[in-house]
Motif scaffolding. Structure first.
Motif, PDB file in Angstrom:
ATOM      1  N   ALA A 153     -33.636  -1.953   0.332  1.00 43.44           N
ATOM      2  CA  ALA A 153     -34.039  -2.826   1.439  1.00 43.44           C
ATOM      3  C   ALA A 153     -33.888  -2.112   2.775  1.00 43.44           C
ATOM      4  CB  ALA A 153     -33.199  -4.107   1.416  1.00 43.44           C
ATOM      5  N   LEU A 154     -32.831  -1.321   2.908  1.00 39.42           N
ATOM      6  CA  LEU A 154     -32.617  -0.574   4.155  1.00 39.42           C
ATOM      7  C   LEU A 154     -33.744   0.425   4.402  1.00 39.42           C
ATOM      8  CD1 LEU A 154     -28.768   0.076   3.912  1.00 39.42           C
ATOM      9  CD2 LEU A 154     -29.931  -1.354   5.595  1.00 39.42           C
ATOM     10  N   ARG A 155     -34.147   1.115   3.331  1.00 40.35           N
ATOM     11  CA  ARG A 155     -35.234   2.094   3.496  1.00 40.35           C
ATOM     12  C   ARG A 155     -36.546   1.383   3.840  1.00 40.35           C
ATOM     13  NH1 ARG A 155     -32.099   4.835  -0.620  1.00 40.35           N
ATOM     14  NH2 ARG A 155     -31.341   6.777   0.292  1.00 40.35           N
ATOM     15  N   LEU A 156     -36.718   0.199   3.285  1.00 36.01           N
ATOM     16  CA  LEU A 156     -37.919  -0.579   3.619  1.00 36.01           C
ATOM     17  C   LEU A 156     -37.906  -0.973   5.103  1.00 36.01           C
ATOM     18  CD1 LEU A 156     -40.502  -2.002   2.654  1.00 36.01           C
ATOM     19  CD2 LEU A 156     -39.095  -4.000   2.093  1.00 36.01           C
ATOM     20  N   VAL A 157     -36.749  -1.357   5.608  1.00 36.11           N
ATOM     21  CA  VAL A 157     -36.640  -1.723   7.026  1.00 36.11           C
ATOM     22  C   VAL A 157     -36.990  -0.524   7.910  1.00 36.11           C
ATOM     23  CG1 VAL A 157     -35.024  -2.382   8.852  1.00 36.11           C
ATOM     24  CG2 VAL A 157     -34.967  -3.574   6.661  1.00 36.11           C
ATOM     25  N   VAL A 158     -36.479   0.650   7.551  1.00 32.20           N
ATOM     26  CA  VAL A 158     -36.788   1.857   8.338  1.00 32.20           C
ATOM     27  C   VAL A 158     -38.296   2.116   8.325  1.00 32.20           C
ATOM     28  CG1 VAL A 158     -36.489   4.359   8.465  1.00 32.20           C
ATOM     29  CG2 VAL A 158     -34.524   2.900   7.985  1.00 32.20           C
ATOM     30  N   ALA A 159     -38.907   1.954   7.167  1.00 33.45           N
ATOM     31  CA  ALA A 159     -40.355   2.179   7.068  1.00 33.45           C
ATOM     32  C   ALA A 159     -41.120   1.188   7.935  1.00 33.45           C
ATOM     33  CB  ALA A 159     -40.790   2.077   5.608  1.00 33.45           C
ATOM     34  N   GLN A 160     -40.691  -0.063   7.924  1.00 36.72           N
ATOM     35  CA  GLN A 160     -41.388  -1.078   8.731  1.00 36.72           C
ATOM     36  C   GLN A 160     -41.217  -0.806  10.224  1.00 36.72           C
ATOM     37  OE1 GLN A 160     -39.383  -4.407   6.949  1.00 36.72           O
ATOM     38  NE2 GLN A 160     -41.028  -4.806   5.465  1.00 36.72           N
ATOM     39  N   LEU A 161     -40.032  -0.394  10.606  1.00 36.05           N
ATOM     40  CA  LEU A 161     -39.820  -0.048  12.021  1.00 36.05           C
ATOM     41  C   LEU A 161     -40.661   1.164  12.412  1.00 36.05           C
ATOM     42  CD1 LEU A 161     -35.936  -0.511  12.221  1.00 36.05           C
ATOM     43  CD2 LEU A 161     -37.660  -1.977  13.276  1.00 36.05           C
ATOM     44  N   ALA A 200     -40.749 -18.794   6.627  1.00 38.69           N
ATOM     45  CA  ALA A 200     -39.803 -17.884   5.971  1.00 38.69           C
ATOM     46  C   ALA A 200     -40.474 -16.566   5.638  1.00 38.69           C
ATOM     47  CB  ALA A 200     -39.245 -18.528   4.705  1.00 38.69           C
ATOM     48  N   VAL A 201     -39.668 -15.532   5.548  1.00 38.84           N
ATOM     49  CA  VAL A 201     -40.151 -14.192   5.180  1.00 38.84           C
ATOM     50  C   VAL A 201     -39.290 -13.647   4.045  1.00 38.84           C
ATOM     51  CG1 VAL A 201     -41.058 -13.629   7.472  1.00 38.84           C
ATOM     52  CG2 VAL A 201     -38.686 -13.101   6.919  1.00 38.84           C
ATOM     53  N   ASN A 202     -39.854 -12.656   3.371  1.00 37.50           N
ATOM     54  CA  ASN A 202     -39.115 -11.988   2.302  1.00 37.50           C
ATOM     55  C   ASN A 202     -37.875 -11.308   2.885  1.00 37.50           C
ATOM     56  OD1 ASN A 202     -38.242 -10.452   0.157  1.00 37.50           O
ATOM     57  ND2 ASN A 202     -40.309  -9.849  -0.475  1.00 37.50           N
ATOM     58  N   ASP A 203     -36.724 -11.504   2.208  1.00 36.70           N
ATOM     59  CA  ASP A 203     -35.501 -10.903   2.753  1.00 36.70           C
ATOM     60  C   ASP A 203     -35.251  -9.492   2.230  1.00 36.70           C
ATOM     61  OD1 ASP A 203     -34.666 -11.341   0.158  1.00 36.70           O
ATOM     62  OD2 ASP A 203     -32.833 -12.417   0.696  1.00 36.70           O
ATOM     63  N   GLY A 204     -36.132  -9.000   1.357  1.00 36.45           N
ATOM     64  CA  GLY A 204     -35.950  -7.663   0.796  1.00 36.45           C
ATOM     65  C   GLY A 204     -35.059  -7.636  -0.425  1.00 36.45           C
ATOM     66  N   PHE A 205     -34.477  -8.785  -0.766  1.00 40.79           N
ATOM     67  CA  PHE A 205     -33.592  -8.862  -1.927  1.00 40.79           C
ATOM     68  C   PHE A 205     -34.131  -9.840  -2.974  1.00 40.79           C
ATOM     69  CE2 PHE A 205     -30.625  -8.400   1.826  1.00 40.79           C
ATOM     70  CZ  PHE A 205     -30.513  -7.024   1.718  1.00 40.79           C
TER      71      PHE A 205
END
Lengths: 195, 221
Positions: B75-83, A181-186
């Motif tokens: 969370a969306l901004r974190l996803v953009v940073a990871q990408l 599992a990974v962190n879901d960001g929430f």
């Protein structure tokens, strides 16, 4: 060629209509001369190489027709529209739009069958939500098998990577205890499935 | 000719009615403020060559889980940073990347790998499709608790050996089997790496589908 005109009876002789014996005696000498001249005619085929050579040279020397020039050269275009043709044309155009907007754009990925399982004896309902079903908590219910509280679902998923979680009783999001599992960001965890 | 003339304006009309692809996928699933943010971030990401799908998925996930919009935005901004980290790491390695391999790298970063780890995997010379699978598997191993050094060592060896990607996909199951025998994730990965290196020295396996050799049992701690 001489301007000499043969007697009509001699012309008949040359045409093959009569023979030399049919001519009157005073015309027989003229008839013999006419036949001699006819026999002397050369009937072999005539070769005119110079003509064909000139024609072929002219064809070869003709500049090649440019495709681009043919495309860009302005041409007069006359468009006649018959009103009764507009209806079927519109129908075909609409069908093309529907087809183009619904046609698949990519080849389907290979599929893998996966069995999900969760032990939840006290649960009244368990579903599966993830990237493969747009995280819809109602789309993929698990089935309880017997009184042991084992909930299972078998899905066919495209090869690739998927994240998911179980949803217990519609409110509790639970990661799969048997999967990484990974962190879901929430602040929660998503299970990971790599196919 | 008539059909072509009629199809063009009708197609344009249909495109206008459809709206942006991002809004179409989020319609009815996500609050309007999140839709607007995803459109903004997604448009910017697309201009950088980053995939948009992980953003859409994260927004839908947050909404499905009942997460407040401000946390979804974070969370969306974190996803953009990871990408972005993944794309930069792939670029450092000289890989002409597509959105799939960048998304795979973004997942690896989410799972705990660094940009340097991604660059190291990309420098193995593997094809982009193989690298995509390698990054997914490396991310999965990181989620299983395999440390970066052993993780990158194992996946790099596998990628260099040129084994089919189907064999690469079996690596997490092999690591899990070793962990079930009582070794640590690091020991499991190290043992598998030694086995893979030994196999690479011997040459390619005789045929596809042959089960990989069992790794030597690592010493118990």
């Amino acid at each position: 060629m001489s301007e000499h005109e043969f007697h009509p009876s001699v012309k008949q002789l040359l045409d093959g209509d009569i023979t030399i014996a049919d001519l009157p005696p005073e015309l027989r000498a003229e008839g013999d001369e006419a036949l001699r001249l006819l026999a002397a005619v050369d009937r072999s085929p005539v070769q005119l190489p110079a003509v064909s050579r000139r024609v072929m040279r002219a064809v070869a020397a003709r500049p090649a027709r440019s495709v681009w020039r043919g495309v860009v050269k302005p041409r007069e275009l006359r468009l006649r529209i018959r009103p009764w043709l507009l209806a079927p044309a519109l129908a075909i155009a609409a069908a093309l739009i529907v087809f183009l907007r619904t046609a698949p754009t990519a080849a389907p990925a290979s599929l893998v069958t996966v069995r999900f399982m969760l032990v939840a004896p006290d649960a009244r309902e368990v579903t599966l939500a993830g990237t493969f079903n747009q995280w819809d908590a109602h789309a993929t219910p698990l089935i309880r098998s017997g009184p042991t509280g084992v909930w299972t679902a078998t899905l066919t998923l495209p090869a690739g990577q998927h994240q998911y979680a179980f949803v217990v009783d519609g409110v509790r999001w639970v990661p799969d205890p048997g999967a990484p599992a990974v962190n879901d960001g929430f602040g929660r965890r998503n299970s990971v499935l790599t196919l | 000719m008539i059909i072509a003339l009629l199809t063009l304006p009708l197609s344009l009309l249909g495109m206008q009615q459809q709206g942006s692809p991002i809004a179409a996928r989020l319609a009815g699933r996500v609050p309007p403020d999140v839709v607007a943010l995803v459109e903004e971030l997604g448009t910017a990401a697309a201009t950088r060559g980053l995939p948009v799908d992980p953003l859409i998925q994260k927004a839908i996930e947050g909404s499905a889980k009942g997460v407040p919009s401000d946390r979804v935005a974070a969370a969306l901004r974190l996803v953009v940073a990871q990408l972005g980290t993944a794309a930069a790491a792939l670029q450092d390695a000289g890989v002409v990347s597509d959105t799939l391999v960048i998304a795979a790298g973004g997942f690896a970063v989410t799972a705990g790998l660094s940009g340097h780890d991604i660059t190291a995997l990309a420098r193995t010379g593997a094809s982009v499709p193989a690298l995509t699978v390698g990054l997914r598997v490396a991310g999965t191993l990181a989620a299983m608790g395999v440390p970066s050094a052993e993780n990158i060592g194992l996946i790099s060896t596998k990628l260099r050996s040129g084994q089919p990607t189907d064999d690469l996909l079996l690596v997490p199951a092999h690591v899990q089997a070793e962990i079930a025998r009582g070794v640590t994730p690091a020991q499991a990965a190290a043992g598998l790496e030694r086995a893979a290196a030994a196999q690479a020295r011997r040459g390619p396996p005789p045929s596809r589908g042959t089960p990989p050799p069992h790794p030597p049992t690592p010493p118990h701690p």
